[in-house]
Design a protein around this motif. Structure first.
Motif, short mmCIF file in Angstrom:
data_model
loop_
_atom_site.label_atom_id
_atom_site.label_comp_id
_atom_site.label_asym_id
_atom_site.label_seq_id
_atom_site.Cartn_x
_atom_site.Cartn_y
_atom_site.Cartn_z
N PHE A 156 9.23 -5.85 -0.86
CA PHE A 156 8.65 -7.16 -0.62
C PHE A 156 7.53 -7.45 -1.63
N THR A 198 5.21 -14.90 -3.36
CA THR A 198 5.15 -13.94 -2.25
C THR A 198 5.19 -14.69 -0.92
N ASP A 217 -6.20 1.88 0.08
CA ASP A 217 -7.51 1.44 -0.38
C ASP A 217 -8.41 1.17 0.82
N LEU A 223 -1.62 -9.06 -0.39
CA LEU A 223 -1.05 -10.31 0.11
C LEU A 223 0.38 -10.15 0.60
N GLY A 224 1.18 -9.36 -0.14
CA GLY A 224 2.58 -9.17 0.26
C GLY A 224 2.67 -8.50 1.62
N GLY A 225 2.00 -7.37 1.77
CA GLY A 225 2.06 -6.61 3.02
C GLY A 225 1.53 -7.42 4.20
N GLN A 245 -6.37 -6.77 -10.37
CA GLN A 245 -6.14 -8.14 -10.86
C GLN A 245 -7.02 -9.16 -10.16
N VAL A 304 0.59 6.22 2.17
CA VAL A 304 1.95 6.68 2.52
C VAL A 304 2.47 7.53 1.37
N GLU A 349 -2.65 1.13 4.30
CA GLU A 349 -3.24 0.74 3.01
C GLU A 349 -4.08 1.91 2.49
N HIS A 380 -7.77 -6.20 -18.17
CA HIS A 380 -6.52 -5.80 -17.50
C HIS A 380 -5.37 -6.01 -18.48
N ALA A 411 5.64 -2.87 0.44
CA ALA A 411 4.84 -3.93 -0.20
C ALA A 411 3.75 -3.26 -1.03
N ALA A 412 4.18 -2.22 -1.78
CA ALA A 412 3.22 -1.40 -2.54
C ALA A 412 2.93 -1.97 -3.93
N GLY A 413 3.42 -3.17 -4.21
CA GLY A 413 3.10 -3.81 -5.49
C GLY A 413 4.05 -3.39 -6.59
N VAL A 427 -6.56 -3.39 -6.24
CA VAL A 427 -6.05 -4.69 -6.65
C VAL A 427 -6.93 -5.17 -7.83
N THR A 463 -4.87 4.54 5.13
CA THR A 463 -4.30 5.84 4.75
C THR A 463 -3.15 5.58 3.77
C1 LIG Z 1 -3.87 -9.99 -14.04
C2 LIG Z 1 -3.13 -10.70 -12.94
C3 LIG Z 1 -3.42 -12.03 -12.67
C4 LIG Z 1 -2.72 -12.69 -11.67
N1 LIG Z 1 -2.97 -14.03 -11.49
C5 LIG Z 1 -2.29 -14.68 -10.52
C6 LIG Z 1 -2.54 -16.09 -10.31
O1 LIG Z 1 -3.29 -16.74 -11.03
N2 LIG Z 1 -1.86 -16.69 -9.29
C7 LIG Z 1 -0.96 -16.01 -8.51
O2 LIG Z 1 -0.38 -16.61 -7.59
N3 LIG Z 1 -0.71 -14.69 -8.70
C8 LIG Z 1 -1.34 -14.02 -9.67
N4 LIG Z 1 -1.08 -12.69 -9.86
C9 LIG Z 1 -0.08 -12.01 -8.99
C10 LIG Z 1 -0.66 -11.58 -7.65
O3 LIG Z 1 -1.80 -10.77 -7.86
C11 LIG Z 1 0.41 -10.81 -6.84
O4 LIG Z 1 1.60 -11.55 -6.83
C12 LIG Z 1 -0.05 -10.59 -5.40
O5 LIG Z 1 -1.13 -9.70 -5.41
C13 LIG Z 1 1.03 -10.03 -4.45
O6 LIG Z 1 1.17 -8.72 -4.68
P1 LIG Z 1 1.58 -7.60 -3.60
O7 LIG Z 1 0.87 -7.72 -2.32
O8 LIG Z 1 3.04 -7.57 -3.58
O9 LIG Z 1 1.07 -6.31 -4.41
P2 LIG Z 1 -0.41 -5.84 -4.77
O10 LIG Z 1 -1.37 -6.96 -4.71
O11 LIG Z 1 -0.30 -5.10 -6.04
O12 LIG Z 1 -0.79 -4.83 -3.61
C14 LIG Z 1 -0.14 -3.62 -3.36
C15 LIG Z 1 -0.93 -2.91 -2.27
O13 LIG Z 1 -0.23 -1.76 -1.85
C16 LIG Z 1 -1.16 -0.70 -1.69
N5 LIG Z 1 -0.41 0.55 -1.84
C17 LIG Z 1 0.31 0.95 -2.93
N6 LIG Z 1 0.88 2.13 -2.70
C18 LIG Z 1 0.51 2.51 -1.45
C19 LIG Z 1 0.79 3.65 -0.65
N7 LIG Z 1 1.58 4.63 -1.10
N8 LIG Z 1 0.24 3.73 0.59
C20 LIG Z 1 -0.55 2.72 1.07
N9 LIG Z 1 -0.85 1.62 0.33
C21 LIG Z 1 -0.32 1.52 -0.90
C22 LIG Z 1 -2.18 -0.94 -2.80
O14 LIG Z 1 -3.38 -0.26 -2.56
C23 LIG Z 1 -2.31 -2.47 -2.74
O15 LIG Z 1 -3.28 -2.86 -1.80
C24 LIG Z 1 -1.73 -12.00 -10.89
C25 LIG Z 1 -1.46 -10.67 -11.16
C26 LIG Z 1 -2.12 -10.03 -12.18
C27 LIG Z 1 -1.75 -8.60 -12.50
#
Ligand SMILES: Cc1cc2nc3c(=O)[nH]c(=O)nc-3n(C[C@H](O)[C@H](O)[C@H](O)COP(=O)(O)OP(=O)(O)OC[C@H]3O[C@@H](n4cnc5c(N)ncnc54)[C@H](O)[C@@H]3O)c2cc1C
Length: 448
Positions: free
Chosen positions: A312, A330, A37, A15-17, A51, A142, A35, A289, A173-175, A49, A140
């Motif tokens: 991000f 986010t 995955d 979602l972030g990316g 979660q 990074v 990405e 989890h 935006a790697a989480g 992901v 792919t």
């Molecule tokens: C158990 C749990 C429950 C949750 N429940 C809620 C909820 O009820 N409501 C809510 O609003 N939020 C909830 N969240 C939070 C929500 O999931 C995150 O805020 C949201 O996913 C945004 O995350 P993100 O995109 O920043 O990171 P992530 O979703 O973690 O994604 C990171 C991405 O980066 C990719 N990536 C990482 N490293 C690399 C690399 N080197 N090269 C290429 N790709 C890479 C990964 O594969 C992944 O796709 C929950 C989280 C958890 C852990």
């Protein structure tokens, strides 16, 4: 609008990316999202992901923010079966820290909420980003950003195929598992200070098909408390299946099988829900989890930071997920990013870090106070001494909100991040809480 950047790279297509790519597509000639995955072609769970297999509550504010980034998103989700909560009190059972909110009465200022599963929301957003002409999403990994020490800036990324791809902007935006702090150190910059709270949360979820007609609710939440350290969040999703997530706080073990989930439901949910659950059929395996620590990386406090890159989404701040705020926050970060890049000002990373800190602070503070005062969490950080007493006062507010729909409504709106990000009741509401609790106390005394 003019294009300020030739090529932006986004690491991560969650979602972030995806939100960052959407915003940058307006100010960059080209955006590439990498990405690691494999991305499914429909609303399916992804391994990276994990979660996504647990309930994800989309706050009403989050729905509004995503809609402003992706117009038409909400209508399309509803067309694809996503439940809509127009008459929220009839559809929701909401308990927070041991208090069941008095939403049985009609709320004065209802708001619309949506209940997409996490894979559905991500897919709807992903397909919109895939349709943007100047955005490519590539499967792919990074390896790391490429840093040019002479220029003090990131100039692209190195892929795991050993290919170097140049870019004038890289978004991390790697989480929450991001390696940016490590890379910063390697490039000679300080790592960000990390604010952390040890929440010790363990999730256990089961999808359950409950026979039609047994439940009017779409959202059933009973948060954990000192006394009851396992909470439940159950959402009715677009596929007609309930995702029932249980969670233990402060290292409490959640249920390990469906029978144990039903036993928790018997204890803390209304009888009609636990009875319906017992008549349901569990589908597939349970998902587990662990989420030990909430973490806010304070990039806003750094004096030195390289040009050409910024973090991000969860890479900046990962909130206690049981509050259900991560996706909404986010989306709010994306709004901040839009303002910063559209202003054309230099120092994108610095400006974004500051504006994100501004929007993060009230929500982080609310969750930290709640966790320390009501959820038995711990922290080694220095926190203001007023956090715990304020948490106890808030417990009294929630107690009053059990039978005062005005307080319940105020809480639900703020919890949904509507109106303001600050969960700070006005003096009028505090007075109302005290009067309400006094009346209850006197009535109890008289009847004793
Ligand atoms: C158990 C749990 C429950 C949750 N429940 C809620 C909820 O009820 N409501 C809510 O609003 N939020 C909830 N969240 C939070 C929500 O999931 C995150 O805020 C949201 O996913 C945004 O995350 P993100 O995109 O920043 O990171 P992530 O979703 O973690 O994604 C990171 C991405 O980066 C990719 N990536 C990482 N490293 C690399 C690399 N080197 N090269 C290429 N790709 C890479 C990964 O594969 C992944 O796709 C929950 C989280 C958890 C852990």
């Amino acid at each position: 609008m003019g294009r300020s950047y030739k090529h932006a790279i986004v690491i991560g297509a969650s979602l972030g990316g995806l939100c960052a790519a959407r915003v940058l597509s307006d100010v960059c000639e080209r955006v590439t999202v990498y990405e690691r995955d494999e991305l499914p072609s429909g609303p399916e769970n992804r391994a990276a992901v994990p979660q996504g297999r647990h309930v994800h509550l989309l706050m009403a504010r989050g729905a509004q923010e995503f809609e402003s980034l992706f117009p038409g998103l909400l209508d399309d989700m509803v067309a694809d079966g996503v439940p809509i909560l127009e008459n929220r009190p009839d559809c929701i059972y909401f308990g927070a820290a041991g208090h069941v909110l008095g939403t049985a009465h009609r709320l004065q200022d209802e708001f619309t909420a949506y209940v997409p599963s996490r894979p559905m929301l991500e897919w709807q957003i992903r397909r919109r980003v895939l349709a943007i002409e100047n955005v490519d999403v590539v499967h792919t990994s990074v390896t790391e950003p490429v840093y040019d020490a002479a220029r003090g800036r990131v100039t692209g990324v190195l892929l795991d195929s050993d290919e170097m791809v140049p870019a004038d902007l890289v978004v991390d935006a790697a989480g929450r598992g991001t390696r940016l702090p490590v890379w910063l150190e390697k490039w000679g910059y300080p790592r960000p200070q990390e604010d952390t709270v040890d929440v010790g949360i363990a999730y256990a979820s089961q999808r359950v098909k409950i026979p039609d007609g047994l439940l009017a609710e779409k959202v059933v939440v009973a948060g954990a408390s000192h006394e009851q350290r396992v909470g439940v969040g159950a959402l009715f999703y677009e596929d007609g299946v309930w995702n029932v997530t249980t969670f233990g706080i402060a290292k409490a073990e959640p249920p390990q099988d469906f029978a144990q989930i039903c036993a928790v439901a018997d204890e803390i949910l209304p009888a009609h829900f636990s009875s319906a659950l017992r008549q349901g059929t569990p589908l597939g395996e349970m998902a587990f989890h662990k989420y030990p620590t909430s973490r806010w990386r304070r990039y806003d406090k750094l004096d030195r930071f390289p040009d050409g890159i910024f973090p991000f989404g969860d890479a900046v701040v990962s909130f206690n997920p049981t509050f259900g705020q991560g996706m909404t926050m986010t989306a709010i970060q994306a709004g901040n990013l839009r303002k910063v890049v559209e202003s054309g000002a230099p120092d994108v990373a610095k400006r974004l870090a500051k504006s994100t800190a501004k929007t993060t602070y009230p929500v982080w503070m609310m969750t930290v106070i709640g966790d320390l005062a009501l959820h038995d969490a711990t922290t080694t950080d220095e926190t203001p001494r007023w956090y715990k007493p304020v948490g106890s006062l808030f417990d009294q507010f929630l107690g009053a909100a059990e039978t005062d729909p005005v307080l319940a409504e105020w809480f639900l709106r703020r919890f949904s991040l509507l109106d303001s990000l600050y969960m700070v009741p006005s003096a009028r509401l505090v007075g109302r809480t005290i009067r309400h609790n006094m009346k209850l106390w006197l009535a109890e005394k008289r009847s004793a």
